[in-house]
Design a protein around this motif. Structure first.
Motif, mmCIF file in Angstrom:
data_model
loop_
_atom_site.group_PDB
_atom_site.id
_atom_site.type_symbol
_atom_site.label_atom_id
_atom_site.label_comp_id
_atom_site.label_asym_id
_atom_site.label_seq_id
_atom_site.Cartn_x
_atom_site.Cartn_y
_atom_site.Cartn_z
ATOM 1 N N MET A 24 -9.931 4.734 6.253
ATOM 2 C CA MET A 24 -9.203 4.148 5.129
ATOM 3 C C MET A 24 -8.936 2.664 5.385
ATOM 4 S SD MET A 24 -8.170 4.558 2.109
ATOM 5 C CE MET A 24 -8.489 6.302 2.008
ATOM 6 N N ALA A 25 -8.593 2.315 6.607
ATOM 7 C CA ALA A 25 -8.376 0.898 6.936
ATOM 8 C C ALA A 25 -9.659 0.097 6.719
ATOM 9 C CB ALA A 25 -7.893 0.763 8.375
ATOM 10 N N ILE A 30 0.864 -1.179 0.000
ATOM 11 C CA ILE A 30 0.000 0.000 0.000
ATOM 12 C C ILE A 30 0.900 1.228 0.000
ATOM 13 C CG2 ILE A 30 -1.776 1.284 1.241
ATOM 14 C CD1 ILE A 30 -2.657 -1.421 2.447
ATOM 15 N N TYR A 72 -17.138 -2.271 -4.356
ATOM 16 C CA TYR A 72 -16.841 -3.691 -4.220
ATOM 17 C C TYR A 72 -18.013 -4.555 -4.667
ATOM 18 C CZ TYR A 72 -12.838 -2.308 -1.319
ATOM 19 O OH TYR A 72 -11.673 -1.771 -0.858
ATOM 20 N N LEU A 85 -11.987 0.715 4.565
ATOM 21 C CA LEU A 85 -12.145 0.544 3.110
ATOM 22 C C LEU A 85 -11.199 -0.524 2.579
ATOM 23 C CD1 LEU A 85 -12.427 4.203 1.770
ATOM 24 C CD2 LEU A 85 -14.186 2.440 1.721
ATOM 25 N N LEU A 86 -9.932 -0.444 2.979
ATOM 26 C CA LEU A 86 -8.926 -1.376 2.459
ATOM 27 C C LEU A 86 -9.197 -2.819 2.871
ATOM 28 C CD1 LEU A 86 -5.747 0.816 2.959
ATOM 29 C CD2 LEU A 86 -6.768 0.151 0.782
ATOM 30 N N PHE A 87 -9.734 -3.021 4.052
ATOM 31 C CA PHE A 87 -10.016 -4.370 4.518
ATOM 32 C C PHE A 87 -11.416 -4.854 4.132
ATOM 33 C CE2 PHE A 87 -6.435 -3.398 7.343
ATOM 34 C CZ PHE A 87 -5.685 -4.539 7.141
ATOM 35 N N ILE A 125 -1.477 -1.231 -4.114
ATOM 36 C CA ILE A 125 -2.634 -0.347 -3.983
ATOM 37 C C ILE A 125 -2.097 1.055 -3.715
ATOM 38 C CG2 ILE A 125 -4.689 0.217 -2.622
ATOM 39 C CD1 ILE A 125 -4.855 -2.798 -1.962
ATOM 40 N N ASN A 177 0.632 -6.779 -6.360
ATOM 41 C CA ASN A 177 -0.601 -6.352 -5.692
ATOM 42 C C ASN A 177 -0.365 -5.017 -4.988
ATOM 43 O OD1 ASN A 177 -2.163 -8.760 -6.280
ATOM 44 N ND2 ASN A 177 -0.751 -9.782 -4.873
ATOM 45 N N VAL A 190 -3.020 4.725 -2.431
ATOM 46 C CA VAL A 190 -3.965 5.557 -1.687
ATOM 47 C C VAL A 190 -3.493 6.990 -1.853
ATOM 48 C CG1 VAL A 190 -4.916 6.118 0.579
ATOM 49 C CG2 VAL A 190 -4.487 3.726 -0.024
ATOM 50 N N VAL A 246 0.989 5.182 0.076
ATOM 51 C CA VAL A 246 0.186 6.358 0.411
ATOM 52 C C VAL A 246 0.932 7.593 -0.077
ATOM 53 C CG1 VAL A 246 -0.930 7.668 2.256
ATOM 54 C CG2 VAL A 246 -0.755 5.173 2.423
ATOM 55 N N ILE A 292 -7.272 4.364 -4.572
ATOM 56 C CA ILE A 292 -8.315 4.981 -3.750
ATOM 57 C C ILE A 292 -7.931 6.435 -3.562
ATOM 58 C CG2 ILE A 292 -9.456 5.034 -1.509
ATOM 59 C CD1 ILE A 292 -8.960 2.047 -1.272
#
Length: 192
Positions: free
Chosen positions: A89-90, A12, A150, A92-94, A52, A50, A54, A14, A76
């Motif tokens: 944010m956590a 991730i 999602y 959303l990510l999870f 992501i 993978n 942010v 940021v 995101i």
């Protein structure tokens, strides 16, 4: 950083704008992420399939250099939020919360596609491109109203109570929305 990203299941990254991007006394002169943030995204995406991204930015930024990299699994975007932004944010990510927001502005591919900042001609013309989602006629990174979720939604039984609309008319628009996916979510209905 790259070693840690390569050995992780998901990376991730940021990134965002800072207090030098714009202020009360200064407009933005660029739509680029400050510093070497784009290079950081590309370097991490090169070692982790993978990745992501942010982004917490002051409005739109140029994303063309990394948005289509196959290993960038998701992007995101968020504006500047309150003190619970990290927890939000956590969530959303999870996948505890389903993102349902839509972009409130068009994200242009490049500042070069826009007229000079001192040119206030919204509609364009005379060989110049216009501004806003109504008059900009080039490809964009993300259009006004864009947003992912999602889950998926189906619209049906659309109806409007008038066949012609005049300024100041009151109209009633109806539509049925069904969540056709496997995840709870909400949808922002947009009609133009």
């Amino acid at each position: 950083t790259l070693s840690m990203a390569a050995s992780s299941d998901v990376a991730i990254v940021v990134v965002g704008t800072d207090d030098k991007t714009a202020s009360e006394e200064s407009d933005r002169f660029t739509l680029l992420l400050p510093g070497n943030q784009v290079e950081l995204i590309k370097a991490i995406a090169a070692v982790n399939p993978n990745t992501i991204v942010v982004m917490q930015t002051l409005g739109m930024v140029e994303v063309e250099e990394f948005k289509n990299i196959p290993s960038v699994a998701g992007i995101i975007w968020t504006g500047y939020n309150g003190q619970a932004q990290g927890s939000a944010m956590a969530s959303l990510l999870f996948g505890e919360v389903n993102p349902g927001g839509k972009l409130q502005v068009t994200w242009y591919k490049s500042l070069k596609d826009l007229p000079e900042i001192t040119d206030y001609t919204i509609r364009g013309g005379q060989g110049k491109n216009g501004r806003t989602y109504m008059y900009f006629n080039k490809d964009v990174a993300y259009e006004f109203g864009y947003g992912l979720s999602y889950t998926t939604f189906a619209y049906s039984n659309f109806g409007i109570d008038k066949s012609t609309i005049a300024p100041n008319d009151k109209i009633i628009i109806r539509v049925d929305i069904s969540n056709t996916g496997n995840t709870d979510g909400d949808e922002v209905v947009q009609i133009y």
